[in-house]
Motif scaffolding. Structure first.
Motif, mmCIF file in Angstrom:
data_model
loop_
_atom_site.group_PDB
_atom_site.id
_atom_site.type_symbol
_atom_site.label_atom_id
_atom_site.label_comp_id
_atom_site.label_asym_id
_atom_site.label_seq_id
_atom_site.Cartn_x
_atom_site.Cartn_y
_atom_site.Cartn_z
ATOM 1 N N ASN A 172 -7.693 -0.699 -4.655
ATOM 2 C CA ASN A 172 -7.863 0.216 -5.777
ATOM 3 C C ASN A 172 -6.614 0.286 -6.664
ATOM 4 O O ASN A 172 -6.662 0.765 -7.785
ATOM 5 C CB ASN A 172 -8.291 1.610 -5.315
ATOM 6 N N LEU A 173 -5.506 -0.237 -6.147
ATOM 7 C CA LEU A 173 -4.282 -0.271 -6.951
ATOM 8 C C LEU A 173 -4.487 -1.177 -8.164
ATOM 9 O O LEU A 173 -4.168 -0.820 -9.297
ATOM 10 C CB LEU A 173 -3.142 -0.796 -6.079
ATOM 11 N N SER A 195 4.955 -3.162 -6.141
ATOM 12 C CA SER A 195 4.411 -2.396 -5.020
ATOM 13 C C SER A 195 4.574 -3.132 -3.694
ATOM 14 O O SER A 195 4.636 -2.519 -2.644
ATOM 15 C CB SER A 195 2.930 -2.105 -5.228
ATOM 16 N N ILE A 283 4.190 0.622 1.632
ATOM 17 C CA ILE A 283 3.294 1.298 0.698
ATOM 18 C C ILE A 283 2.148 1.903 1.485
ATOM 19 O O ILE A 283 1.543 1.251 2.317
ATOM 20 C CB ILE A 283 2.743 0.283 -0.323
ATOM 21 N N ARG A 284 1.905 3.178 1.226
ATOM 22 C CA ARG A 284 0.784 3.804 1.928
ATOM 23 C C ARG A 284 -0.549 3.358 1.335
ATOM 24 O O ARG A 284 -0.658 3.185 0.132
ATOM 25 C CB ARG A 284 0.891 5.323 1.835
ATOM 26 N N ASN B 100 -4.832 7.493 -6.575
ATOM 27 C CA ASN B 100 -4.060 6.258 -6.431
ATOM 28 C C ASN B 100 -2.963 6.138 -7.475
ATOM 29 O O ASN B 100 -2.962 5.226 -8.288
ATOM 30 C CB ASN B 100 -4.987 5.052 -6.495
ATOM 31 N N PRO B 103 2.504 3.474 -6.593
ATOM 32 C CA PRO B 103 3.477 3.891 -5.589
ATOM 33 C C PRO B 103 4.925 3.626 -5.971
ATOM 34 O O PRO B 103 5.824 4.268 -5.449
ATOM 35 C CB PRO B 103 3.086 3.078 -4.350
ATOM 36 N N THR B 104 5.157 2.685 -6.886
ATOM 37 C CA THR B 104 6.549 2.393 -7.227
ATOM 38 C C THR B 104 7.033 3.234 -8.399
ATOM 39 O O THR B 104 8.206 3.200 -8.725
ATOM 40 C CB THR B 104 6.707 0.912 -7.610
#
Lengths: 284, 258
Positions: A172-173, A195, A283-284, B100, B103-104
């Motif tokens: 989903n990223l 990431s 990364i979670r 979502n 994350p970075t």
């Protein structure tokens, strides 16, 4: 105690015993290297080159340690590993990204298969190939030739680790980045690669630590040199290569253990750093 | 709550079908007009094609091989199939099932992610303004204004989801697509998102896919009920919940299946 509990206990003991057994070789190696090598390690060990065989013999006769060190090996290893990494990291990253993004094309299946094959090629063959491709045409043994051999060796390691890392990113990223209207290119460069930084960096460090200890690919390529050499077109030494050369000189055998201890510590540090980085940047 | 529905169409489905396998439509011949400044809920049991329909709007299906979308989807009168997919996705923001945030990136950068990824350069003052107004819009400003430089992933699940909404609305889309945005959240966070949706519909038009019938009843103005890929009923929520026309809609709303 019932039979079930006894069985459980026995199973636990057996498992612990065998897990413990795997630790023994590493512990024994480190103990042996420290025991035999530590007294050789001093400032000169890092800044000077090994003495000639006569000086080494005389020093040992008079009960001293062998003077000098492995500065030529340290600089050579540094030069060649850095050059190999500079070539292998971009190639490996791009190939790995491609394999993880387009896994179903015929081309990527072929690349994937060949990468596996390349990983299985004995390292001495890479040395011979680099000899034929680089040393022969250039007319000289050189750090360039050595780093080409190490580059070929690193390549499949980095491709594989990149591919695996990218595949582990949550799907989903990518979708959420594309859903913002961004181009595929910027999604990869600005979202996916950053990431997966931890995994990529870990893979690179492990690949470096893997090739750092290689001797065979350097025997026909870098050859060795008894001086510190910064010229990449001239024969150059490396720590594992030096160990092999010390072995061939009865008066310098004492240097083997210190050199081995040093490279072992270097590789352990790389490995520990790699696992730290992997944990920190997870990364979670 | 009495909601005044402005009767302008923002999105129009014309004979929209989506198939994952040739010859078998997962979404079959949908025709509907989505109203502007309204919350339109798409309900239906699992596998009925509601997410599939939603993802046809911002052309997410094109990312995967073998999925075909036919028919026309008009966004403000413009056929999205004839637009550049990247442009479509700027105009139709999407919020996903699981929060979502990137994350970075920091909270600040997450809000601006759409601009960053599209290579749009902004002045520092413009950036600050967008970040503050979007975070205010999603009710997150007070909670995070001290920690704008922290990573977005340090926030709680509900905060992360609101951050994702801020990220989607930062690009000023025409329509906001929400794909079960609360299914991974606890009741309190869910409530906040629902209140937020009610606020946001003043500015945007919202289509929300939901599993939760009660949620559709609470917040939506219009409801679609889908079953096995077909649009069974599309009606004002109040009417649908009190007087469903189709037997299947009635059974679903009564909890007979789903």
């Amino acid at each position: 105690m019932s039979r079930r509990i006894i069985k459980d206990k026995v199973a636990k003991i057996v498992v612990c015993l065998f897990s413990g057994l795997t630790v023994i070789p590493l512990a024994a190696i480190i103990w042996e290297l420290v025991k035999k090598g530590y007294h050789q390690i001093n400032w000169d060990f890092f800044t000077k080159v090994a003495p000639n065989t006569l000086d080494a013999m005389l020093a040992q006769r008079s009960g001293q340690i062998i003077p000098g060190g492995i500065a030529n090996g340290i600089t050579g290893t540094l030069i060649m590993v850095v050059m190999a990494a500079l070539l292998a990291v971009p190639c490996g990253l791009f190939a790995g990204v491609y394999l993880s993004e387009k896994p179903h094309t015929g081309f990527s299946k072929a690349v994937s298969f060949l990468t596996d094959l390349l990983q299985g090629v004995p390292s001495i063959i890479l040395g011979i190939i680099a000899y034929a491709w680089v040393v022969k045409p250039m007319g000289s043994y050189s750090a360039i030739a050595g780093s080409i051999a190490l580059f070929i060796m690193m390549l499949p390691l980095i491709v594989r680790s990149t591919e695996e890392t990218m595949k582990m990113l949550p799907s989903n990223l990518k979708e959420s980045a594309l859903a913002l209207g961004s181009s595929y290119r910027s999604v990869i460069l600005k979202v996916l690669l950053p990431s997966s930084f931890g995994g990529l960096f870990t893979g690179i460090l492990l690949a470096i630590s893997r090739v750092m200890g290689e001797t065979a690919p350097l025997m026909f390529t870098a050859l060795g040199s008894m001086q510190v050499n910064w010229d990449v077109t001239a024969p150059t030494n490396a720590i594992p290569l030096l160990i092999w050369q010390f072995y061939n000189d009865p008066n310098l055998v004492g240097m083997i253990w210190a050199s081995s201890l040093f490279i072992m510590i270097l590789i352990l540090i790389l490995n520990i750093t790699a696992s730290r980085v992997a944990r920190k940047w997870k990364i979670r | 709550m009495e909601n005044k529905i402005i009767e302008n169409t923002v999105l129009k489905f014309e004979h929209v079908s989506v198939s994952y396998v040739p010859g078998k439509n997962a979404v079959d011949d949908i025709n509907a007009d989505v109203k502007e400044h309204a919350i339109t809920a798409i309900m239906g049991p699992s596998g009925c094609g509601k997410s599939t329909l939603l993802r046809a709007i911002n052309r997410m299906h094109e990312l995967y091989k073998g999925i075909t979308v036919s028919g026309h989807i008009l966004l403000k009168g413009e056929d999205i199939m004839e637009m550049n997919p990247m442009q479509v996705r700027c105009k139709a923001g999407m919020v996903f099932q699981r929060p979502n945030p990137f994350p970075t990136m920091s909270v600040y950068d997450n809000v601006l992610a759409g601009y960053k990824l599209n290579g749009i350069k902004l002045k520092k003052s413009q950036k600050d303004e967008i970040v503050e107004s979007c975070l205010r819009d999603v009710g997150l400003w007070k909670e995070v204004k001290e920690s704008l430089n922290k990573k977005g992933t340090f926030l709680s699940g509900g905060q992360q989801q609101r951050l994702c909404i801020a990220r989607a609305i930062a690009l000023k889309p025409e329509i906001l697509l929400m794909d079960e945005p609360t299914s991974a959240l606890d009741p309190i966070a869910t409530n906040k998102i629902e209140q937020l949706a009610l606020e946001l519909k003043k500015i945007f038009s919202i289509i929300i896919v939901t599993h939760n019938i009660a949620q559709a009843a609470r917040i939506s103005d219009m409801s679609m009920f889908m079953y096995l890929g077909e649009l069974i009923e599309y009606e004002k929520t109040k009417i649908m919940f009190t007087n469903p026309k189709d037997k299947r809609t009635e059974d679903y709303l009564n909890g007979q299946f789903g």
